[in-house]
Design a protein around this motif. Sequence first.
Motif, PDB file in Angstrom:
ATOM      1  N   MET A 179      -0.598   4.844   9.804  1.00 31.17           N
ATOM      2  CA  MET A 179       0.467   4.597  10.774  1.00 31.17           C
ATOM      3  C   MET A 179       0.890   3.144  10.659  1.00 31.17           C
ATOM      4  SD  MET A 179       0.547   5.321  14.873  1.00 31.17           S
ATOM      5  CE  MET A 179       2.008   4.981  15.857  1.00 31.17           C
ATOM      6  N   ARG A 180       2.199   2.912  10.483  1.00 30.15           N
ATOM      7  CA  ARG A 180       2.706   1.554  10.317  1.00 30.15           C
ATOM      8  C   ARG A 180       4.027   1.392  11.058  1.00 30.15           C
ATOM      9  NH1 ARG A 180       0.887   2.631   4.402  1.00 30.15           N
ATOM     10  NH2 ARG A 180       2.154   4.413   4.943  1.00 30.15           N
ATOM     11  N   LEU A 181       4.271   0.195  11.552  1.00 31.33           N
ATOM     12  CA  LEU A 181       5.516  -0.138  12.244  1.00 31.33           C
ATOM     13  C   LEU A 181       6.250  -1.187  11.426  1.00 31.33           C
ATOM     14  CD1 LEU A 181       7.323   0.006  14.846  1.00 31.33           C
ATOM     15  CD2 LEU A 181       6.013  -1.948  15.685  1.00 31.33           C
ATOM     16  N   PHE A 182       7.541  -0.949  11.180  1.00 28.87           N
ATOM     17  CA  PHE A 182       8.362  -1.883  10.425  1.00 28.87           C
ATOM     18  C   PHE A 182       9.583  -2.232  11.262  1.00 28.87           C
ATOM     19  CE2 PHE A 182       6.235   1.030   7.545  1.00 28.87           C
ATOM     20  CZ  PHE A 182       5.612   0.174   6.632  1.00 28.87           C
ATOM     21  N   ARG A 183       9.997  -3.504  11.230  1.00 27.49           N
ATOM     22  CA  ARG A 183      11.184  -3.914  11.979  1.00 27.49           C
ATOM     23  C   ARG A 183      11.788  -5.152  11.328  1.00 27.49           C
ATOM     24  NH1 ARG A 183       8.375  -6.590  17.434  1.00 27.49           N
ATOM     25  NH2 ARG A 183       7.450  -8.381  16.365  1.00 27.49           N
ATOM     26  N   LYS A 184      13.089  -5.333  11.545  1.00 30.09           N
ATOM     27  CA  LYS A 184      13.759  -6.525  11.037  1.00 30.09           C
ATOM     28  C   LYS A 184      13.401  -7.740  11.876  1.00 30.09           C
ATOM     29  CE  LYS A 184      17.924  -5.180   8.525  1.00 30.09           C
ATOM     30  NZ  LYS A 184      19.415  -5.213   8.537  1.00 30.09           N
ATOM     31  N   ALA A 185      13.432  -7.571  13.195  1.00 28.99           N
ATOM     32  CA  ALA A 185      13.150  -8.664  14.116  1.00 28.99           C
ATOM     33  C   ALA A 185      12.734  -8.084  15.460  1.00 28.99           C
ATOM     34  CB  ALA A 185      14.376  -9.570  14.279  1.00 28.99           C
ATOM     35  N   LYS A 186      12.094  -8.898  16.271  1.00 32.29           N
ATOM     36  CA  LYS A 186      11.639  -8.470  17.586  1.00 32.29           C
ATOM     37  C   LYS A 186      12.815  -7.985  18.428  1.00 32.29           C
ATOM     38  CE  LYS A 186       9.156 -10.148  21.670  1.00 32.29           C
ATOM     39  NZ  LYS A 186       8.467 -11.310  22.288  1.00 32.29           N
ATOM     40  N   GLY A 187      12.634  -6.809  19.048  1.00 34.62           N
ATOM     41  CA  GLY A 187      13.631  -6.278  19.952  1.00 34.62           C
ATOM     42  C   GLY A 187      14.766  -5.523  19.285  1.00 34.62           C
ATOM     43  N   GLU A 188      14.764  -5.443  17.941  1.00 37.70           N
ATOM     44  CA  GLU A 188      15.832  -4.733  17.240  1.00 37.70           C
ATOM     45  C   GLU A 188      15.357  -3.332  16.841  1.00 37.70           C
ATOM     46  OE1 GLU A 188      17.538  -7.001  14.100  1.00 37.70           O
ATOM     47  OE2 GLU A 188      17.947  -8.746  15.369  1.00 37.70           O
ATOM     48  N   ILE A 189      16.047  -2.715  15.891  1.00 37.61           N
ATOM     49  CA  ILE A 189      15.669  -1.385  15.443  1.00 37.61           C
ATOM     50  C   ILE A 189      14.361  -1.458  14.652  1.00 37.61           C
ATOM     51  CG2 ILE A 189      16.327   0.564  13.963  1.00 37.61           C
ATOM     52  CD1 ILE A 189      17.849   0.379  16.589  1.00 37.61           C
ATOM     53  N   ALA A 190      13.484  -0.511  14.925  1.00 29.41           N
ATOM     54  CA  ALA A 190      12.191  -0.461  14.238  1.00 29.41           C
ATOM     55  C   ALA A 190      11.957   0.948  13.705  1.00 29.41           C
ATOM     56  CB  ALA A 190      11.067  -0.850  15.196  1.00 29.41           C
ATOM     57  N   TYR A 191      11.078   1.033  12.734  1.00 31.32           N
ATOM     58  CA  TYR A 191      10.696   2.313  12.146  1.00 31.32           C
ATOM     59  C   TYR A 191       9.184   2.463  12.267  1.00 31.32           C
ATOM     60  CZ  TYR A 191      15.293   2.574   9.886  1.00 31.32           C
ATOM     61  OH  TYR A 191      16.645   2.636   9.638  1.00 31.32           O
ATOM     62  N   THR A 192       8.752   3.515  12.944  1.00 30.09           N
ATOM     63  CA  THR A 192       7.341   3.868  12.958  1.00 30.09           C
ATOM     64  C   THR A 192       7.144   5.022  11.971  1.00 30.09           C
ATOM     65  OG1 THR A 192       6.985   3.184  15.257  1.00 30.09           O
ATOM     66  CG2 THR A 192       5.413   4.750  14.321  1.00 30.09           C
ATOM     67  N   ILE A 193       6.285   4.814  10.997  1.00 31.74           N
ATOM     68  CA  ILE A 193       6.011   5.842   9.991  1.00 31.74           C
ATOM     69  C   ILE A 193       4.564   6.279  10.132  1.00 31.74           C
ATOM     70  CG2 ILE A 193       5.918   6.383   7.530  1.00 31.74           C
ATOM     71  CD1 ILE A 193       8.113   4.364   7.066  1.00 31.74           C
ATOM     72  N   VAL A 194       4.385   7.567  10.393  1.00 28.05           N
ATOM     73  CA  VAL A 194       3.047   8.140  10.558  1.00 28.05           C
ATOM     74  C   VAL A 194       2.855   9.194   9.477  1.00 28.05           C
ATOM     75  CG1 VAL A 194       1.447   9.325  12.091  1.00 28.05           C
ATOM     76  CG2 VAL A 194       3.177   7.779  13.053  1.00 28.05           C
ATOM     77  N   GLU A 195       1.783   9.062   8.707  1.00 33.24           N
ATOM     78  CA  GLU A 195       1.444  10.045   7.680  1.00 33.24           C
ATOM     79  C   GLU A 195       0.221  10.823   8.137  1.00 33.24           C
ATOM     80  OE1 GLU A 195       2.510   8.435   3.439  1.00 33.24           O
ATOM     81  OE2 GLU A 195       1.717   6.775   4.617  1.00 33.24           O
ATOM     82  N   SER A 196       0.291  12.131   7.958  1.00 28.19           N
ATOM     83  CA  SER A 196      -0.724  13.031   8.488  1.00 28.19           C
ATOM     84  C   SER A 196      -1.459  13.752   7.369  1.00 28.19           C
ATOM     85  CB  SER A 196      -0.066  14.061   9.418  1.00 28.19           C
ATOM     86  OG  SER A 196      -0.947  15.119   9.699  1.00 28.19           O
ATOM     87  N   ASP A 197      -2.728  14.108   7.639  1.00 25.07           N
ATOM     88  CA  ASP A 197      -3.520  14.845   6.657  1.00 25.07           C
ATOM     89  C   ASP A 197      -3.022  16.274   6.475  1.00 25.07           C
ATOM     90  OD1 ASP A 197      -5.324  12.806   5.987  1.00 25.07           O
ATOM     91  OD2 ASP A 197      -6.486  13.173   7.792  1.00 25.07           O
TER      92      ASP A 197
END
Length: 222
Positions: A179-197
Motif C-alpha cells: 500500500m502506497r500513497l503518492f501526491r504532487k503536493a500536500k492538500g492536492e490530488i493524491a493516489y492511493t495504490i493498494v495491491e492485494s494477494d
Amino acid sequence: MSFISVFDVLGPNMIGPSSSHTAGAARIAYLAQKMINGPLVRVDFTLYGSFARTYRGHGTDRALLGGIMGFDTDDMRIRDSFRIAEEKGIAFCFVPNEEETDVHPNTVDIHMVNAAGQEMTVRGESLGGGKARISRINGVDVDFTGEYSAVIVIQKDRPGVVAHVTKVLSDRGVNIAFMRLFRKAKGEIAYTIVESDGRLPEDVAQKLEDNENVQNVMIIQP
C-alpha cells in the motif's frame, strides 16, 4: 539474495520479436487501458529512449496498440492491431521523443481519450522479460507493476481518506500486500495504490467512492 525465475530467463508467452520492446510494451498498454472507462476513441503514444529509435522494427507500435485494445502479450491479433484499431474507430499516433533522455530506456507515455471525453495520461516502463512498471498517472509519480490485483484511489489529500480505504478493504477480507500513497503536493490530488494477494471483490469500488474526498476508483485485476 535475489533469485531469478526460469520465467525471467525464458521470457513470457508472446508475439515477438522482443520481450522488452514487444511483450513489455503490450503489457504497459494493457494496464493503461484498464484505468479508463471504454470505449477509447483516441490514443497518442510518446516513445522515449530505445522505444523511440526502434519501435517500428521491433513491433513496439503494434504491441502498444494491441495492449490498448486489451490484447494479452500472446494474442495473435497484435500482428493486425493497426487494422483492428482502425475498424474499431480508434485514432492513434506514435511520436518518438529522443530529446528527453532522463527516463528509463524503454518508456512510453500513453494519452487516452474515451467516448465520454475523459482523458488520462499514463507513463509505463518496460523492465525486460515482458515485465512492466507504471511510473506516472496524470503527471503524478506512482509505482506499481500490475502483477497483483490492485485498486487505485484518486482522492483529495485530506485526513481520513486512507483510513477509509483500509477499512473498506478490511471489512471485505482483502489481504493487503502493498500500500502506497503518492501526491504532487500536500492538500492536492493524491493516489492511493493498494495491491492485494487475491482478487478484489466486485463491490469494492462502489464502497470506496462513498467517501466525499474520493474522486475515482480503478480496479486492475491480473
